[in-house]
Design a protein around this motif. Structure first.
Motif, short mmCIF file in Angstrom:
data_model
loop_
_atom_site.label_atom_id
_atom_site.label_comp_id
_atom_site.label_asym_id
_atom_site.label_seq_id
_atom_site.Cartn_x
_atom_site.Cartn_y
_atom_site.Cartn_z
N GLU A 16 -21.27 17.21 44.50
CA GLU A 16 -22.30 18.05 45.11
C GLU A 16 -22.62 19.29 44.29
O GLU A 16 -23.79 19.70 44.17
N GLU A 17 -21.58 19.90 43.69
CA GLU A 17 -21.83 21.11 42.89
C GLU A 17 -22.70 20.80 41.67
O GLU A 17 -23.48 21.66 41.22
N MET A 18 -22.58 19.60 41.14
CA MET A 18 -23.42 19.22 40.00
C MET A 18 -24.88 19.04 40.42
O MET A 18 -25.80 19.34 39.65
N ILE A 19 -25.10 18.56 41.65
CA ILE A 19 -26.47 18.43 42.16
C ILE A 19 -27.07 19.82 42.36
O ILE A 19 -28.25 20.06 42.05
N ARG A 20 -26.26 20.74 42.87
CA ARG A 20 -26.74 22.13 43.03
C ARG A 20 -27.10 22.73 41.67
O ARG A 20 -28.12 23.40 41.51
N GLU A 46 -31.59 24.32 37.72
CA GLU A 46 -32.08 24.38 36.35
C GLU A 46 -33.37 23.60 36.13
O GLU A 46 -34.16 23.93 35.25
N PHE A 47 -33.60 22.55 36.93
CA PHE A 47 -34.76 21.68 36.75
C PHE A 47 -35.41 21.38 38.10
O PHE A 47 -34.74 21.36 39.13
N ALA A 48 -36.70 21.13 38.05
CA ALA A 48 -37.43 20.79 39.27
C ALA A 48 -37.19 19.32 39.63
O ALA A 48 -37.53 18.42 38.85
N TYR A 49 -36.58 19.10 40.80
CA TYR A 49 -36.35 17.75 41.30
C TYR A 49 -36.62 17.71 42.80
O TYR A 49 -36.48 18.72 43.50
N GLU A 50 -36.98 16.54 43.27
CA GLU A 50 -37.22 16.32 44.69
C GLU A 50 -36.12 15.43 45.26
O GLU A 50 -35.52 14.63 44.56
N SER A 51 -35.89 15.59 46.55
CA SER A 51 -34.84 14.85 47.23
C SER A 51 -35.23 13.38 47.44
O SER A 51 -36.39 13.05 47.69
N VAL A 52 -34.24 12.51 47.32
CA VAL A 52 -34.42 11.08 47.59
C VAL A 52 -33.29 10.65 48.53
O VAL A 52 -32.12 10.93 48.27
N ARG A 53 -33.65 9.96 49.60
CA ARG A 53 -32.65 9.48 50.56
C ARG A 53 -32.64 7.95 50.57
O ARG A 53 -33.69 7.32 50.65
N THR A 65 -24.66 15.70 52.54
CA THR A 65 -25.86 16.49 52.27
C THR A 65 -25.49 17.63 51.32
O THR A 65 -24.38 18.17 51.37
N VAL A 66 -26.43 17.98 50.49
CA VAL A 66 -26.24 19.05 49.51
C VAL A 66 -27.34 20.08 49.76
O VAL A 66 -28.53 19.81 49.52
N GLN A 67 -26.95 21.23 50.25
CA GLN A 67 -27.93 22.29 50.52
C GLN A 67 -28.19 23.09 49.25
O GLN A 67 -27.26 23.61 48.64
N THR A 68 -29.45 23.16 48.86
CA THR A 68 -29.85 23.91 47.67
C THR A 68 -31.04 24.79 48.01
O THR A 68 -31.63 24.66 49.10
N THR A 84 -32.69 20.08 50.99
CA THR A 84 -31.52 19.23 51.20
C THR A 84 -31.58 17.99 50.31
O THR A 84 -32.56 17.25 50.33
N PHE A 85 -30.52 17.78 49.55
CA PHE A 85 -30.37 16.57 48.73
C PHE A 85 -29.23 15.74 49.30
O PHE A 85 -28.47 16.21 50.15
N PHE A 86 -29.11 14.51 48.82
CA PHE A 86 -28.16 13.58 49.43
C PHE A 86 -27.24 12.96 48.39
O PHE A 86 -27.64 12.69 47.26
N GLY A 87 -25.99 12.73 48.82
CA GLY A 87 -25.03 12.01 47.99
C GLY A 87 -24.38 10.93 48.82
O GLY A 87 -24.40 10.97 50.06
#
Length: 458
Positions: free
Chosen positions: A238-242, A247-254, A267-270, A274-277
């Motif tokens: 999760e810390e790597m997703i944060r 650093e880069f523009a990305y959108e969440s995918v579930r 869930t990864v709150q940034t 919210t991103f997902f793992g």
């Protein structure tokens, strides 16, 4: 069953992550034998050659009742299947759900080749894979496995992630299966248990952050990045997703999960939302430990299209002219090919990806590409083993089916007597799958199986 010898700090972290009751089941699973799973090559084989059941999230994956001696199975050497851990095969379900456009994909840390052969299968003849591995010995294994897989839609490179800076926005999908602390491999890899420490986790996280910093911009607008590890802790996941999304523009995918799969979503709150793992625990799934997250690059992010070059110039490779390419295609029974010469040997590459190949060649250290066909002496071909195990036609060559015992002698590269019907080059097959060439000279038979691939005496 293996003895469970676990670092107290790892135990403490996992109890916090799972709870005491669930942790007991987790630790018990680490003492059990690892399941044996394979993924079929649908371009070579339709049915699983062993007793087993289908992996829930993979059309071509199978969990076997017992572990066969793969080294003594000619189908293994023919590229009919790949021995791949079940959890990582979930990438095929990700590709299926998202219907990722078949363009140019990058597997950044690709050896030994399980995920590369999976991506190659998905792309089929409609896409191109760049499979990269920086360590030379591992790069050789990657190259061998892609050659055996036989689709000819790959480029093997040997580069540090930093060397990709000229290819920003070039790839439709980037897979980063990051080097990690290996917590998910504790059941099958006792060395990973011994090496584990909080300091080692921090070291791996720092390495992963460097890789993501160098690779985050390689995905073109609208493309996907898949980040995976074989570890459980948040520092490497999760810390790597944060970090990546800071650093880069990305959108969440579930990704949709079937509850029966028992894959755990996190869930990864940034700051970007919210991103997902997704975590795979060995006491819940029939596989090893694994983590995966999928992100999408915004449509308006930078995209780079390779420019056609007037003249192709390379220190070692020579471009074959269009007229000769058409003539070779007609002679060999191929279609839409671009050929290159390296040390007088012809390499066949899909013509539609020629410009992309030449862009990659000028940016990276190439170790292999397409399919090596072989050398031509006047009207006769000296065919390569790569052509033998590829899915390309072998027009004009006779074939001969051989027994298991004969196939193993061939794969050991032993001298043998075969009752060959034809003289000259003969393609040997086992269960109708090509395994390599021999040349029948009448008084003897020359075995052309690659010396470095031969089966050692078992």
């Amino acid at each position: 069953m293996s003895e469970v010898n676990i670092h107290p700090e790892f135990q403490k972290r996992m109890i916090h992550q799972l709870g005491k009751v669930d942790y007991q089941q987790f630790e018990l699973a680490l003492s059990e034998d690892s399941p044996t799973t394979i993924r079929l090559n649908p371009f070579k084989i339709e049915n699983c050659p062993f007793e087993g059941k289908e992996i829930a999230w993979s059309q071509h994956g199978f969990s076997l009742e017992k572990r066969p001696a793969f080294t003594l199975d000619p189908l293994f050497h023919a590229g009919a299947y790949y021995v791949q851990e079940a959890s990582s095969v979930f990438i095929s379900e990700v590709l299926r759900q998202l219907q990722v456009p078949k363009g140019i994909f990058l597997d950044l840390a690709a050896a030994p080749g399980g995920k590369s052969t999976l991506l190659s299968t998905y792309l089929s003849q409609d896409g191109l894979l760049v499979a990269n591995e920086v360590i030379q010995s591992r790069n050789q294994i990657l190259k061998e496995n892609l050659i055996k897989w036989g689709l000819g839609n790959s480029i093997v490179t040997q580069n540090d992630p930093a060397h990709f800076q000229d290819l920003e926005g070039f790839f439709d999908l980037v897979l980063i299966d990051a080097p990690c602390s290996g917590e998910g491999m504790f059941r099958k890899d006792l060395e990973a248990r011994k090496e584990w420490s909080p300091d080692h986790v921090r070291l791996c996280a720092g390495r992963q952050q460097r890789i993501l910093d160098q690779a985050g911009g390689l995905v073109k607008g609208g493309g996907y990045l898949i980040y995976s590890t074989c570890t459980f802790n948040e520092q490497e996941n999760e810390e790597m997703i944060r970090f990546l999304t800071s650093e880069f523009a990305y959108e969440s995918v579930r990704i949709e999960l079937n509850p029966d799969w028992q894959i755990e979503e996190s869930t990864v709150q940034t700051e970007e939302g919210t991103f997902f793992g997704y975590r795979f625990y060995p006491h819940r799934v029939e596989g090893e430990g694994f983590f995966i997250s999928v992100l999408k690059r915004p449509e308006d992010a930078f995209s780079m299209e390779p420019k056609k070059k007037k003249d192709f110039k390379h220190q070692f490779l020579k471009l074959v002219d269009e007229k000769t390419c058409l003539s070779l295609d007609e002679e060999l029974g191929f279609e839409n090919s671009q050929y290159y010469l390296l040390n007088d040997s012809y390499f066949r590459f899909p013509e539609m990806w020629k410009t992309h190949l030449e862009q990659v060649i000028h940016s990276l250290n190439i170790r292999y590409f397409g399919t090596e066909i072989g050398k031509k002496q006047k009207t006769e071909w000296i065919p390569s083993h790569d052509w033998a195990v590829s899915i390309l036609p072998k027009k004009g060559f006779s074939t001969q089916e051989i027994s298991l015992e004969e196939a193993l002698e061939f794969l050991r590269k032993n001298d043998q007597e075969l009752n060959l019907k034809e003289s000259g080059w003969v393609l040997l097959t086992f269960q109708n799958l090509p395994i390599g060439w021999v040349k029948n000279l009448g008084n003897r038979i020359n075995n052309y199986y690659p010396k470095e691939w031969r089966i050692r005496n078992l």
